[in-house]
Design a protein around this motif. Structure first.
Motif, PDB file in Angstrom:
ATOM      1  N   LEU A 155       0.830  -1.204   0.000  1.00 27.63           N
ATOM      2  CA  LEU A 155       0.000   0.000   0.000  1.00 27.63           C
ATOM      3  C   LEU A 155       0.865   1.255   0.000  1.00 27.63           C
ATOM      4  CD1 LEU A 155      -2.759   1.343   0.123  1.00 27.63           C
ATOM      5  CD2 LEU A 155      -2.726   1.053   2.610  1.00 27.63           C
ATOM      6  N   LEU A 156       1.947   1.259   0.805  1.00 24.56           N
ATOM      7  CA  LEU A 156       2.857   2.405   0.816  1.00 24.56           C
ATOM      8  C   LEU A 156       3.510   2.593  -0.549  1.00 24.56           C
ATOM      9  CD1 LEU A 156       4.559   1.925   4.312  1.00 24.56           C
ATOM     10  CD2 LEU A 156       2.820   3.621   3.674  1.00 24.56           C
ATOM     11  N   GLU A 157       3.856   1.500  -1.204  1.00 22.71           N
ATOM     12  CA  GLU A 157       4.442   1.598  -2.542  1.00 22.71           C
ATOM     13  C   GLU A 157       3.441   2.163  -3.544  1.00 22.71           C
ATOM     14  OE1 GLU A 157       5.779  -2.276  -3.492  1.00 22.71           O
ATOM     15  OE2 GLU A 157       7.571  -2.201  -2.214  1.00 22.71           O
ATOM     16  N   ASP A 158       2.176   1.732  -3.431  1.00 28.03           N
ATOM     17  CA  ASP A 158       1.154   2.258  -4.335  1.00 28.03           C
ATOM     18  C   ASP A 158       0.919   3.745  -4.102  1.00 28.03           C
ATOM     19  OD1 ASP A 158       0.851  -0.217  -5.467  1.00 28.03           O
ATOM     20  OD2 ASP A 158      -0.917  -0.754  -4.288  1.00 28.03           O
ATOM     21  N   GLY A 162       1.464   6.866  -6.617  1.00 30.32           N
ATOM     22  CA  GLY A 162       0.319   7.710  -6.973  1.00 30.32           C
ATOM     23  C   GLY A 162      -0.836   6.965  -7.593  1.00 30.32           C
ATOM     24  N   SER A 163      -0.927   5.654  -7.420  1.00 32.43           N
ATOM     25  CA  SER A 163      -2.005   4.865  -8.022  1.00 32.43           C
ATOM     26  C   SER A 163      -2.322   3.673  -7.136  1.00 32.43           C
ATOM     27  CB  SER A 163      -1.613   4.394  -9.421  1.00 32.43           C
ATOM     28  OG  SER A 163      -2.633   3.608  -9.998  1.00 32.43           O
ATOM     29  N   VAL A 195      -7.258   4.039  -9.051  1.00 31.91           N
ATOM     30  CA  VAL A 195      -7.488   5.424  -8.675  1.00 31.91           C
ATOM     31  C   VAL A 195      -6.161   6.169  -8.620  1.00 31.91           C
ATOM     32  CG1 VAL A 195      -8.442   6.961  -6.910  1.00 31.91           C
ATOM     33  CG2 VAL A 195      -9.523   4.753  -7.350  1.00 31.91           C
ATOM     34  N   ASN A 196      -6.148   7.335  -9.234  1.00 27.89           N
ATOM     35  CA  ASN A 196      -5.001   8.229  -9.139  1.00 27.89           C
ATOM     36  C   ASN A 196      -5.132   9.010  -7.832  1.00 27.89           C
ATOM     37  OD1 ASN A 196      -3.185  10.449  -9.372  1.00 27.89           O
ATOM     38  ND2 ASN A 196      -3.194  10.245 -11.592  1.00 27.89           N
ATOM     39  N   THR A 197      -4.207   8.785  -6.885  1.00 25.97           N
ATOM     40  CA  THR A 197      -4.322   9.406  -5.562  1.00 25.97           C
ATOM     41  C   THR A 197      -3.990  10.896  -5.585  1.00 25.97           C
ATOM     42  OG1 THR A 197      -2.039   8.757  -5.053  1.00 25.97           O
ATOM     43  CG2 THR A 197      -3.804   7.238  -4.411  1.00 25.97           C
ATOM     44  N   ARG A 198      -3.381  11.392  -6.636  1.00 25.20           N
ATOM     45  CA  ARG A 198      -3.011  12.806  -6.681  1.00 25.20           C
ATOM     46  C   ARG A 198      -4.192  13.699  -7.022  1.00 25.20           C
ATOM     47  NH1 ARG A 198       1.504  10.096  -8.949  1.00 25.20           N
ATOM     48  NH2 ARG A 198       3.399  10.381  -7.690  1.00 25.20           N
ATOM     49  N   THR A 203      -8.434   6.137 -13.326  1.00 25.21           N
ATOM     50  CA  THR A 203      -7.661   6.025 -14.560  1.00 25.21           C
ATOM     51  C   THR A 203      -8.088   4.820 -15.399  1.00 25.21           C
ATOM     52  OG1 THR A 203      -5.929   4.789 -13.393  1.00 25.21           O
ATOM     53  CG2 THR A 203      -5.692   7.189 -13.535  1.00 25.21           C
ATOM     54  N   ARG A 204      -8.548   3.785 -14.751  1.00 27.13           N
ATOM     55  CA  ARG A 204      -8.995   2.606 -15.484  1.00 27.13           C
ATOM     56  C   ARG A 204      -9.956   1.798 -14.615  1.00 27.13           C
ATOM     57  NH1 ARG A 204      -4.219  -0.494 -17.283  1.00 27.13           N
ATOM     58  NH2 ARG A 204      -4.527  -1.881 -15.501  1.00 27.13           N
ATOM     59  N   GLN A 205     -10.899   1.141 -15.281  1.00 23.55           N
ATOM     60  CA  GLN A 205     -11.900   0.342 -14.573  1.00 23.55           C
ATOM     61  C   GLN A 205     -12.265  -0.862 -15.422  1.00 23.55           C
ATOM     62  OE1 GLN A 205     -16.378   0.877 -12.601  1.00 23.55           O
ATOM     63  NE2 GLN A 205     -15.336   2.594 -13.544  1.00 23.55           N
ATOM     64  N   ASN A 206     -12.095  -2.051 -14.855  1.00 23.16           N
ATOM     65  CA  ASN A 206     -12.449  -3.298 -15.531  1.00 23.16           C
ATOM     66  C   ASN A 206     -13.558  -3.982 -14.724  1.00 23.16           C
ATOM     67  OD1 ASN A 206     -10.366  -2.965 -17.475  1.00 23.16           O
ATOM     68  ND2 ASN A 206      -8.878  -3.806 -16.040  1.00 23.16           N
TER      69      ASN A 206
END
Length: 211
Positions: A155-158, A162-163, A195-198, A203-206
């Motif tokens: 989670l920290l890496e994501d 920023g995503s 989700v773009n956290t910024r 950004t994308r949804q499947n």
């Protein structure tokens, strides 16, 4: 009693045949019959296609569920007494009615997870959607103390990248108003939302329906 003569006897024993010939139709009558057969075939095909189209339009179909917006408003880590997470997510969901008659839904349930770990559930109130119409539902997921064990580093890496990819399962139940009848309705769909956290945009949804 007089005996039959030889000529009369042979005549009576001679078989007689009757040949029946089909009625002869003039050429113009034959053309009229062929045109009549073609017209009947065209009419039958048109009625068959009309019935298929009517069944396709009237037959009830599941509504379309999608996540229009998902924003991460609060994210806080706890290390004591155990590693846990406080998170607040704002969601905007779209329910689209693809049928030619109205739909009433009792509730909309959305479960949100991260890498297979459940974050929480959201239940919204019901509503009414007109034929071929859409409805938007706003919901907020606010949970405290979600245990994050092996996924904390990921989670920290994501967050640093920023995503974040969330897993959502949306389920809706209600009724379809078909003339004077009410048909039960239940649909369920799973989505992978990036989700773009910024800027809190998707950004994308499947998505794919669940049976």
């Amino acid at each position: 009693m007089p005996l039959l003569s030889e000529s009369q006897s042979s005549y009576s024993q001679t078989p007689q045949y009757v040949v029946v010939l089909p009625a002869y139709l003039p050429p113009y009558r034959q053309r009229l019959l062929r045109k009549l057969h073609r017209r009947r075939l065209i009419c039958f095909s048109a009625v068959f296609l009309f019935l298929i189209s009517a069944v396709y339009l009237v037959w009830p179909s599941d509504p379309e569920l999608s996540v229009v917006r998902m924003s991460l408003n609060r994210l806080h880590f706890h290390t004591r007494p155990k590693i846990s997470l406080d998170v607040t997510l704002d969601l905007r969901l779209k329910v689209r009615n693809r049928d030619v008659y109205s739909m009433d839904y009792d509730s909309l349930l959305v479960a949100v997870g991260y890498r297979g770990e459940s974050l929480g559930n959201i239940t919204s109130e019901g509503g009414h959607i007109r034929a071929r119409g859409s409805s938007y539902v706003n919901a907020t997921l606010d949970v405290d103390g979600v245990e994050m064990l092996s996924d904390v580093i990921l989670l920290l890496e994501d967050l640093a990248a920023g995503s974040i990819t969330f897993d959502t399962v949306s389920e809706i139940g209600g009724k379809l108003g078909l003339f004077f009848f009410e048909l039960p309705l239940k649909a369920k769909i799973s989505c992978e939302v990036i989700v773009n956290t910024r800027n809190s945009t998707i950004t994308r949804q499947n998505c794919y329906p669940e049976i």
